[in-house]
Write a protein that holds these residues in place. Structure first.
Motif, mmCIF file in Angstrom:
data_model
loop_
_atom_site.group_PDB
_atom_site.id
_atom_site.type_symbol
_atom_site.label_atom_id
_atom_site.label_comp_id
_atom_site.label_asym_id
_atom_site.label_seq_id
_atom_site.Cartn_x
_atom_site.Cartn_y
_atom_site.Cartn_z
ATOM 1 N N ALA A 19 0.658 -1.415 0.078
ATOM 2 C CA ALA A 19 0.082 -0.023 0.009
ATOM 3 C C ALA A 19 0.248 1.334 0.114
ATOM 4 O O ALA A 19 0.903 1.996 -0.450
ATOM 5 C CB ALA A 19 -1.645 0.412 1.046
ATOM 6 N N PHE A 20 1.965 1.283 0.890
ATOM 7 C CA PHE A 20 2.835 2.166 0.808
ATOM 8 C C PHE A 20 3.670 2.655 -0.308
ATOM 9 O O PHE A 20 4.221 3.890 -1.207
ATOM 10 C CB PHE A 20 3.500 1.835 2.063
ATOM 11 N N PHE A 21 3.840 1.760 -1.197
ATOM 12 C CA PHE A 21 4.786 1.763 -2.933
ATOM 13 C C PHE A 21 3.167 2.464 -3.475
ATOM 14 O O PHE A 21 3.524 3.256 -4.313
ATOM 15 C CB PHE A 21 4.673 0.567 -2.917
ATOM 16 N N ALA A 22 2.205 1.472 -3.288
ATOM 17 C CA ALA A 22 0.382 1.900 -4.534
ATOM 18 C C ALA A 22 1.299 3.166 -3.992
ATOM 19 O O ALA A 22 0.530 4.213 -4.974
ATOM 20 C CB ALA A 22 -0.094 1.703 -3.862
ATOM 21 N N PHE A 23 0.742 3.726 -3.313
ATOM 22 C CA PHE A 23 0.760 6.142 -2.599
ATOM 23 C C PHE A 23 1.844 6.343 -3.155
ATOM 24 O O PHE A 23 1.298 7.285 -3.879
ATOM 25 C CB PHE A 23 0.396 5.606 -1.199
ATOM 26 N N ALA A 24 3.116 5.824 -3.000
ATOM 27 C CA ALA A 24 3.952 6.972 -3.501
ATOM 28 C C ALA A 24 3.923 6.689 -4.694
ATOM 29 O O ALA A 24 3.890 7.698 -5.584
ATOM 30 C CB ALA A 24 4.966 5.205 -3.047
ATOM 31 N N LEU A 25 3.760 5.112 -5.682
ATOM 32 C CA LEU A 25 3.296 5.257 -7.307
ATOM 33 C C LEU A 25 2.708 6.639 -7.748
ATOM 34 O O LEU A 25 2.070 7.255 -8.893
ATOM 35 C CB LEU A 25 3.257 4.115 -7.216
#
Length: 120
Positions: A19-25
């Motif tokens: 979820a963190f990586f998805a938000f950063a993307l």
């Protein structure tokens, strides 16, 4: 007997990291158009400053910026927003502007840009 422990991420921690990586993307993908527009403005300012060095008037430089901005799909800045001056016989064009990038729902990211025709 030796007990063997598994190492690595659990399912919950994998979901949190994902979820963190998805938000950063999401933020990166949303800011790409703003950065592309900034780079186009930077490129146009250098071209228009060269025109000013070759004798173009301030109004001609503003119109040239507007024409080139239409081609490169620049909508945030217009020729009226430009600060045009001469320094040591060279034309210097600067502009400061902010761009609001919607992220999700009522959450937005405000990016302040400063573009100039001066060499970096």
């Amino acid at each position: 007997m030796t007990s063997s422990r598994q190492r690595g991420l659990s399912l919950i921690s994998t979901l949190i990291v994902g979820a963190f990586f998805a938000f950063a993307l999401l933020i990166v993908f949303r800011t790409v158009p703003a950065v592309n527009e900034y780079m186009a403005i930077q490129r146009i300012l250098k071209i228009v400053a060269e025109e000013g060095d070759n004798g173009a008037s301030v109004s001609e430089m503003r119109r040239s910026f507007d024409r080139r901005g239409q081609i490169d799909d620049v909508s945030t800045v217009t020729g009226v927003d430009l600060a045009i001056s001469k320094q040591a016989g060279k034309t210097l064009i600067q502009v400061e502007y902010g761009r609001k990038v919607p992220v999700a729902g009522n959450v937005s990211l405000l990016i302040d840009f400063q573009a100039s025709s001066a060499p970096n």
